[in-house]
Scaffold this motif. Structure first.
Motif, mmCIF file in Angstrom:
data_model
loop_
_atom_site.group_PDB
_atom_site.id
_atom_site.type_symbol
_atom_site.label_atom_id
_atom_site.label_comp_id
_atom_site.label_asym_id
_atom_site.label_seq_id
_atom_site.Cartn_x
_atom_site.Cartn_y
_atom_site.Cartn_z
ATOM 1 N N GLN A 49 0.835 -1.210 0.000
ATOM 2 C CA GLN A 49 0.000 0.000 0.000
ATOM 3 C C GLN A 49 0.868 1.258 0.000
ATOM 4 O OE1 GLN A 49 -2.723 -1.094 -1.132
ATOM 5 N NE2 GLN A 49 -4.116 -0.132 0.300
ATOM 6 N N THR A 50 1.907 1.249 0.786
ATOM 7 C CA THR A 50 2.817 2.387 0.844
ATOM 8 C C THR A 50 3.526 2.578 -0.488
ATOM 9 O OG1 THR A 50 3.170 2.017 3.202
ATOM 10 C CG2 THR A 50 4.814 3.319 2.060
ATOM 11 N N ALA A 51 3.978 1.490 -1.076
ATOM 12 C CA ALA A 51 4.721 1.572 -2.337
ATOM 13 C C ALA A 51 3.857 2.095 -3.482
ATOM 14 C CB ALA A 51 5.295 0.204 -2.695
ATOM 15 N N ARG A 52 2.550 1.879 -3.397
ATOM 16 C CA ARG A 52 1.644 2.389 -4.445
ATOM 17 C C ARG A 52 1.713 3.916 -4.523
ATOM 18 N NH1 ARG A 52 -1.867 -1.742 -5.656
ATOM 19 N NH2 ARG A 52 -2.409 -3.038 -3.910
ATOM 20 N N HIS A 53 2.018 4.535 -3.416
ATOM 21 C CA HIS A 53 1.978 5.992 -3.325
ATOM 22 C C HIS A 53 3.374 6.600 -3.265
ATOM 23 C CE1 HIS A 53 -2.304 5.558 -2.889
ATOM 24 N NE2 HIS A 53 -2.079 4.618 -1.999
ATOM 25 N N SER A 54 4.316 5.947 -3.945
ATOM 26 C CA SER A 54 5.670 6.497 -3.979
ATOM 27 C C SER A 54 5.706 7.685 -4.936
ATOM 28 C CB SER A 54 6.672 5.423 -4.401
ATOM 29 O OG SER A 54 6.376 4.959 -5.696
ATOM 30 N N PRO A 55 6.669 8.584 -4.756
ATOM 31 C CA PRO A 55 6.736 9.771 -5.620
ATOM 32 C C PRO A 55 6.941 9.388 -7.083
ATOM 33 C CG PRO A 55 8.537 9.754 -4.016
ATOM 34 C CD PRO A 55 7.729 8.531 -3.785
ATOM 35 N N THR A 56 6.351 10.163 -7.949
ATOM 36 C CA THR A 56 6.508 9.921 -9.388
ATOM 37 C C THR A 56 7.347 11.006 -10.042
ATOM 38 O OG1 THR A 56 4.431 11.054 -9.799
ATOM 39 C CG2 THR A 56 4.348 8.649 -9.595
ATOM 40 N N GLY A 57 7.806 11.940 -9.253
ATOM 41 C CA GLY A 57 8.640 12.998 -9.803
ATOM 42 C C GLY A 57 8.559 14.259 -8.964
ATOM 43 N N VAL A 58 9.308 15.264 -9.403
ATOM 44 C CA VAL A 58 9.339 16.557 -8.734
ATOM 45 C C VAL A 58 8.664 17.556 -9.677
ATOM 46 C CG1 VAL A 58 10.857 18.348 -7.803
ATOM 47 C CG2 VAL A 58 11.506 15.939 -7.614
ATOM 48 N N ALA A 59 7.576 18.153 -9.213
ATOM 49 C CA ALA A 59 6.809 19.051 -10.085
ATOM 50 C C ALA A 59 7.607 20.296 -10.461
ATOM 51 C CB ALA A 59 5.508 19.442 -9.408
ATOM 52 N N GLN A 60 8.221 20.907 -9.487
ATOM 53 C CA GLN A 60 8.959 22.143 -9.760
ATOM 54 C C GLN A 60 10.398 21.807 -10.125
ATOM 55 O OE1 GLN A 60 8.565 25.051 -6.716
ATOM 56 N NE2 GLN A 60 10.091 26.416 -7.589
ATOM 57 N N GLN A 61 10.888 22.411 -11.175
ATOM 58 C CA GLN A 61 12.246 22.160 -11.632
ATOM 59 C C GLN A 61 13.234 22.661 -10.578
ATOM 60 O OE1 GLN A 61 12.936 22.980 -15.761
ATOM 61 N NE2 GLN A 61 15.022 23.696 -15.363
ATOM 62 N N PRO A 62 14.109 21.749 -10.078
ATOM 63 C CA PRO A 62 15.080 22.168 -9.075
ATOM 64 C C PRO A 62 16.031 23.235 -9.622
ATOM 65 C CG PRO A 62 14.957 19.775 -9.191
ATOM 66 C CD PRO A 62 14.188 20.315 -10.346
ATOM 67 N N SER A 63 16.490 24.090 -8.735
ATOM 68 C CA SER A 63 17.416 25.162 -9.112
ATOM 69 C C SER A 63 18.673 24.566 -9.726
ATOM 70 C CB SER A 63 17.766 25.971 -7.859
ATOM 71 O OG SER A 63 18.702 26.967 -8.168
ATOM 72 N N GLY A 64 19.100 25.113 -10.842
ATOM 73 C CA GLY A 64 20.304 24.653 -11.508
ATOM 74 C C GLY A 64 20.080 23.492 -12.462
ATOM 75 N N TYR A 65 18.854 23.004 -12.564
ATOM 76 C CA TYR A 65 18.545 21.898 -13.466
ATOM 77 C C TYR A 65 18.022 22.457 -14.790
ATOM 78 C CZ TYR A 65 18.903 17.904 -10.263
ATOM 79 O OH TYR A 65 19.353 16.914 -9.426
ATOM 80 N N THR A 66 18.480 21.853 -15.865
ATOM 81 C CA THR A 66 17.898 22.187 -17.171
ATOM 82 C C THR A 66 16.595 21.409 -17.294
ATOM 83 O OG1 THR A 66 18.974 20.342 -18.292
ATOM 84 C CG2 THR A 66 20.202 22.445 -18.183
ATOM 85 N N THR A 67 15.819 21.723 -18.295
ATOM 86 C CA THR A 67 14.561 21.002 -18.520
ATOM 87 C C THR A 67 14.842 19.521 -18.762
ATOM 88 O OG1 THR A 67 13.585 22.991 -19.461
ATOM 89 C CG2 THR A 67 12.482 20.934 -19.948
ATOM 90 N N ASN A 83 9.839 0.242 -9.547
ATOM 91 C CA ASN A 83 10.626 -0.944 -9.187
ATOM 92 C C ASN A 83 10.416 -1.322 -7.725
ATOM 93 O OD1 ASN A 83 11.674 -1.295 -11.750
ATOM 94 N ND2 ASN A 83 13.483 -0.060 -11.332
ATOM 95 N N TYR A 84 10.351 -0.325 -6.864
ATOM 96 C CA TYR A 84 10.090 -0.586 -5.440
ATOM 97 C C TYR A 84 8.717 -1.246 -5.270
ATOM 98 C CZ TYR A 84 9.284 0.183 -0.477
ATOM 99 O OH TYR A 84 8.987 0.004 0.851
ATOM 100 N N TYR A 85 7.734 -0.760 -5.990
ATOM 101 C CA TYR A 85 6.391 -1.331 -5.923
ATOM 102 C C TYR A 85 6.398 -2.796 -6.376
ATOM 103 C CZ TYR A 85 1.547 -2.297 -7.115
ATOM 104 O OH TYR A 85 0.310 -2.876 -7.215
ATOM 105 N N VAL A 86 7.069 -3.073 -7.477
ATOM 106 C CA VAL A 86 7.133 -4.448 -7.987
ATOM 107 C C VAL A 86 7.856 -5.349 -6.986
ATOM 108 C CG1 VAL A 86 8.102 -5.916 -9.810
ATOM 109 C CG2 VAL A 86 6.949 -3.776 -10.408
#
Length: 150
Positions: A49-67, A83-86
């Protein structure tokens, strides 16, 4: 005469204690092993149940990161979560298989699909907990294990 009878009583008590202590200890260990299997199955279901709700990404682009770098980060996070879920689902199924003897419904849960349906998880846990006491009681002190009646 009194000395002989107290010696006989002491020897008898020593023999009974020497026999019963390992027997009772063994019974406790067997019953604890059953509890451990049930605990692992419940924990496995909760981890899925916990693994189903793992993060799928970071919505806001981190500082210093290109697109592109932000996109790669989100892809890695998503892949790692999947992979953790599986892996967690596979581990949970192993833990469930270990209690199939005591909870025969587990066989259907395991064979239905590779996933464990989220909406059925509370029912799975309730069924497992309902069967725990009978499973533990199936271990007897002087009788061989008996097959649980369903």
């Amino acid at each position: 005469m009194v000395q002989i009878s107290s010696a006989i009583i002491a020897a008898s008590v020593a023999i009974v204690v020497a026999f019963l202590t390992p027997t009772v200890t063994s019974l406790r260990a067997r019953r604890q092993a059953i509890h451990d299997k049930f605990d692992a199955a419940i924990a496995g279901l909760l981890l899925v149940q916990t693994a189903r709700h793992s993060p799928t990404g970071v919505a806001q682009q981190p500082s210093g990161y290109t697109t592109d770098k932000h996109h790669e980060l989100n892809l890695r996070i998503s892949e790692k979560g999947f992979n953790y879920y599986v892996d967690t689902t596979a581990s949970a199924k192993e833990a469930l298989a270990a209690i199939e003897r005591y909870v025969p419904e587990v066989r259907q849960w395991l064979l239905r699909s590779w996933e464990l349906p989220e909406e059925e998880e509370p029912r799975f846990r309730a069924t497992i907990e309902r069967r725990r006491a009978a499973a533990v009681k199936s271990e007897r002190l002087f009788r061989p294990r008996r097959r649980l009646q369903h």
